[in-house]
Design an enzyme around this catalytic site. Structure first.
Site, short mmCIF file in Angstrom:
data_model
loop_
_atom_site.label_atom_id
_atom_site.label_comp_id
_atom_site.label_asym_id
_atom_site.label_seq_id
_atom_site.Cartn_x
_atom_site.Cartn_y
_atom_site.Cartn_z
CE LYS A 101 -7.95 0.56 -1.38
NZ LYS A 101 -8.77 0.62 -2.57
CG ASP B 38 -1.94 -0.91 1.32
OD1 ASP B 38 -2.28 -1.42 0.26
OD2 ASP B 38 -2.49 -1.13 2.42
CG MET C 226 -8.95 6.66 7.13
SD MET C 226 -9.76 5.30 6.32
CE MET C 226 -10.06 4.19 7.69
N1 SAH Z 1 -4.01 -0.48 9.02
C1 SAH Z 1 -3.62 0.85 9.43
C2 SAH Z 1 -4.74 1.85 9.25
C3 SAH Z 1 -5.12 2.08 7.80
S1 SAH Z 1 -6.41 3.25 7.61
C4 SAH Z 1 -3.13 0.79 10.89
O1 SAH Z 1 -3.36 -0.20 11.57
O2 SAH Z 1 -2.51 1.75 11.35
C5 SAH Z 1 -5.52 4.71 7.22
C6 SAH Z 1 -5.50 5.66 8.40
O3 SAH Z 1 -4.63 5.15 9.40
C7 SAH Z 1 -4.96 7.04 8.09
O4 SAH Z 1 -5.97 7.88 7.57
C8 SAH Z 1 -4.51 7.51 9.46
O5 SAH Z 1 -5.61 7.90 10.24
C9 SAH Z 1 -3.97 6.21 10.05
N2 SAH Z 1 -2.53 6.02 9.81
C10 SAH Z 1 -1.93 5.00 9.19
N3 SAH Z 1 -0.59 5.15 9.18
C11 SAH Z 1 -0.33 6.30 9.82
C12 SAH Z 1 0.86 7.01 10.15
N4 SAH Z 1 2.08 6.57 9.82
N5 SAH Z 1 0.73 8.16 10.81
C13 SAH Z 1 -0.47 8.64 11.18
N6 SAH Z 1 -1.63 8.03 10.89
C14 SAH Z 1 -1.56 6.87 10.23
#
Ligand code: SAH
Length: 257
Positions: free
Chosen positions: A66, A44, A179
């Protein structure tokens, strides 16, 4: 009697691997070994550069980036790629930011594999909320403060996501909102409508665990403004202030009392 083995018995399971939020230090050993043993890594956009750099040069990479509202590969195209690669006999790693089981559309991809009798395994990763909370020096749960932790999304397939705002608005509640940048004003409105105090602490952690990590701390009244400060992915920690700030404020209050 002979049994026809299901195709999954012979196939190397597709590995769904959590990359953590960005820093190589947050990758599990299992995840690293999976990357090293892969033929192809399908990843991703949220996977951090430090983690991508650990994929050996001979391993094929497919970028299926994505992102919330930006240009994105259709889920059906991702599913089709996964199935094609797995059927070809390749050792496939599906690398996802954070933990693959949190807002990662994992079930849709698992279903696509199941429909073709393909086997899989899940290697969990550190989710953004865990690392964000650590960055502000706060536990996500605390005796006497919050008996539960909510992991919620600000946005879903229908648009701004509805949640149990009344429950979340209660004193001491903590939520990690994923998000949530684009829906910051909506979230603020819903929470305040259900009685959350304007002074409830809110901290946005942007680019968690990356070189450009930034902490935007404030209160619920400032949530939309805090969200506007972020250009990278951010997790909203509702109900939590950075520990330093929280202790500084209580020291000031004590001094005044
Ligand atoms: N599977 C991921 C989440 C994916 S949804 C997890 O467990 O972290 C995508 C959202 O995750 C983003 O909009 C943000 O809110 C958060 N996110 C994912 N990676 C991030 C990062 N490095 N820093 C801050 N927010 C993050």
């Amino acid at each position: 009697m002979t049994h026809t083995l299901p195709s999954s018995a012979a196939q190397t399971p597709v590995l769904f691997v959590g990359a953590g939020p960005g820093a190589a230090a947050h990758l599990t050993l299992g995840a690293l070994r999976a990357l090293e043993a892969a033929d192809v890594v399908i990843h991703d956009r949220l996977v951090g550069a430090e983690v991508l750099a650990l994929i050996p040069a001979h391993v094929r990479r497919i970028d299926m980036g994505k992102e919330g509202f930006g240009p994105s590969a259709a889920q059906s195209a991702i599913n089709a790629t996964l199935v094609t690669e797995a059927l070809s006999g390749a050792r496939v790693v599906r690398l996802k930011g954070g933990d693959p089981g949190i807002f990662g559309r994992l079930d849709e991809e698992l279903t696509a594999l199941e429909e073709h009798g393909l086997a899989f395994r899940i290697l969990p990763g550190l989710t953004a909320a865990s690392v964000a909370a650590a960055a502000i020096g706060q536990p996500l749960t605390s005796r006497g403060r919050n008996k539960s932790l909510r992991i919620v999304t600000g946005h879903d397939m229908e648009g701004f996501a509805e949640q149990d705002w009344r429950g979340l608005a209660r004193e001491g509640e903590v939520a990690a909102i994923y998000m949530g940048k684009k829906s910051a004003r909506f979230i603020q409105g819903r929470l305040m409508m259900h009685g959350a105090g304007a002074e409830t602490p809110v901290t946005l952690v942007e680019n968690v665990s990356r070189g450009d990590q930034r902490i935007h701390a404030g209160t619920l009244s400032a949530l939309p403004a805090l969200a506007l400060c972020c250009s990278g992915p951010a997790v909203i920690l509702f109900g939590l202030a950075p520990r330093d700030a929280a202790s500084a404020i209580s020291r000031i209050q004590e001094a005044k009392a």
